[in-house]
Design an enzyme around this catalytic site. Sequence first.
Site, PDB file in Angstrom:
ATOM      1  N   GLU A 135     -23.713  49.849  55.834  1.00 26.93           N
ATOM      2  CA  GLU A 135     -24.210  50.282  54.520  1.00 26.93           C
ATOM      3  C   GLU A 135     -25.362  49.392  54.104  1.00 26.93           C
ATOM      4  OE1 GLU A 135     -24.065  48.535  51.506  1.00 26.93           O
ATOM      5  OE2 GLU A 135     -24.623  50.135  50.140  1.00 26.93           O
TER       6      GLU A 135
ATOM      7  N   ASP B 103      -7.696  44.430  39.933  1.00 34.02           N
ATOM      8  CA  ASP B 103      -6.390  45.086  39.760  1.00 34.02           C
ATOM      9  C   ASP B 103      -6.562  46.433  39.061  1.00 34.02           C
ATOM     10  OD1 ASP B 103      -3.313  44.271  37.974  1.00 34.02           O
ATOM     11  OD2 ASP B 103      -3.686  45.525  39.731  1.00 34.02           O
TER      12      ASP B 103
HETATM   13  N1  DTR Z   1     -26.153  48.656  47.156  1.00 36.83           N
HETATM   14  C1  DTR Z   1     -24.842  48.054  47.052  1.00 36.83           C
HETATM   15  C2  DTR Z   1     -24.644  47.346  45.735  1.00 36.83           C
HETATM   16  C3  DTR Z   1     -24.993  48.172  44.557  1.00 36.83           C
HETATM   17  C4  DTR Z   1     -26.062  47.963  43.771  1.00 36.83           C
HETATM   18  N2  DTR Z   1     -26.031  48.911  42.764  1.00 36.83           N
HETATM   19  C5  DTR Z   1     -24.984  49.696  42.943  1.00 36.83           C
HETATM   20  C6  DTR Z   1     -24.532  50.776  42.207  1.00 36.83           C
HETATM   21  C7  DTR Z   1     -23.400  51.445  42.657  1.00 36.83           C
HETATM   22  C8  DTR Z   1     -22.744  51.000  43.792  1.00 36.83           C
HETATM   23  C9  DTR Z   1     -23.194  49.906  44.529  1.00 36.83           C
HETATM   24  C10 DTR Z   1     -24.325  49.258  44.071  1.00 36.83           C
HETATM   25  C11 DTR Z   1     -24.643  47.042  48.137  1.00 36.83           C
HETATM   26  O1  DTR Z   1     -25.352  46.057  48.147  1.00 36.83           O
HETATM   27  O2  DTR Z   1     -23.711  47.255  48.929  1.00 36.83           O
HETATM   28 ZN    ZN Z   2     -24.465  44.827  49.393  1.00 37.35          ZN
HETATM   29 ZN    ZN Z   3     -21.873  47.079  48.738  1.00 36.04          ZN
HETATM   30 CA    CA Z   4      -1.857  47.006  39.825  1.00 36.75          CA
END
Ligand code: DTR
Ligand code: ZN
Ligand code: ZN
Ligand code: CA
Length: 453
Positions: A185, A316
């Site tokens: 990812e 949690d």
């Molecule tokens: N891109 C994701 C972290 C992230 C940044 N803004 C959002 C909004 C919604 C979900 C995830 C994120 C990462 O660095 O994995």
């Molecule tokens: Zn990340």
């Molecule tokens: Zn992430």
């Molecule tokens: Ca719980």
Amino acid sequence: MKISVPGARRISTRTATAAGLALAGLLVTAAPAATAAPMAAPPTLRSAPSAVLAAPDIPLANVKAHLTQLSSIAAANGGNRAHGRAGYLASVNYVKGKLDAAGFTTSVQQFTSSGATGYNLIADWPGGDPNQVVMSGAHLDSVTSGAGINDNGSGSAATLEAALAVSRAQLQPAKHLRFAWWGAEELGLIGSKYYVNNLPSAERAKISGYLNFDMIGSPNPGYFVYDDDPEIEQTFKDYYAGIGIPTEIETEGDGRSDHAPFQNVGIPVGGLFSGADYIKTAAQAQKWGGTSGQAFDRCYHASCDTTANINDTVLDRNSDAIAYAVWTLSAATTVPPAGTVFENLADVTVPDNGAAITSSVTVSGLTGNAPPALKVGVDIKHTWRGDLVIDLLAPDGTAYRLKNSSGSDSADNVIATYTVNASSEVANGVWKLRVQDIASSDTGYIDSWRLTF
Ligand code: DTR
Ligand code: ZN
Ligand code: ZN
Ligand code: CA
């Protein structure tokens, strides 16, 4: 509408109000031999969605134990769990091992990115309608600078624990449950893009929703809900409203995590987020606590994203919200019209200190499963009611205990309404009330009983 069935008392239309909606329900009665007259379909105004089989509390300790494991994996593999590194594959094997042991059908999908092999882990929970798939996912990879415990051990561990809770409950949802842990990812949603791009359109069409969990344990947390599919969004909002926590719409995320490939092909998406490198405002600190003027996660993509970089309370709560959404969104969406009543008025003698007897009601004309709050009204005339054990038998024979015997309860008659969570039972079929008198010298009979759906 009045329905009278030979051998039965005249019946008046029952008007039930449900959530402010007045639904004219129907009282359908069945004398022993009679079968209820074909029932005109009651108004099918959509009542407020019924509650669903209660989702379990997800034990925080279990989620944190997974984080500890992921931390150890990073420590044993060069300090990270990044795509193409040993720590990532070790993370996949850890999660897969838990799921295999819990009865999931798992598969590992390989892909190549930046010259290295990547892996998606997919886990299907057997059962449910294969044409209605509720999918939950989280990316399992970290950046190379650290262990990635909040980003995204938190989402991975909570999703894993929700899946294990499904197994512990031996849940039999109406819809099919699928879970996924994505690779690469951090390189640009590579794993989830690969999965969606290689999913035939007919298979994509079966996914009724994809829930994404990426960074849900941030140390200076916010409570953000993705504002994509309205039903999924409302489900999460309902959960948080139920525990009195205000939420905000997630505004920084479009395209920034693994829900994007699903959204781009028209699959309904939603998810939760506790914040990354953006700064918490004073107003947000006022409602959520924490520190204003500071990032939600100061260790975002840094080596300090360790097990110390987690807020237990938000982790949690988000874990429990995931379970709530999985249970809610996979439940049967067709519920019988509120207020439909089926009744048997025939008297059935209960043998003194003898064998159990039953009285039947044939339920028909409904759709889907019985509700999680099925009302069972009984009217049993019997001296010293403590002699009596009373059960409801579902059409498939499943017994639901309504009343235990109680030697000290010398009062007469059982005239009561019990509430049974019958949401795993198909509504239509022959339901039975089973009564047994387990002590001598007091006698009686079933006068009538009813089911209200
Ligand atoms: N891109 C994701 C972290 C992230 C940044 N803004 C959002 C909004 C919604 C979900 C995830 C994120 C990462 O660095 O994995
Ligand atoms: Zn990340
Ligand atoms: Zn992430
Ligand atoms: Ca719980």
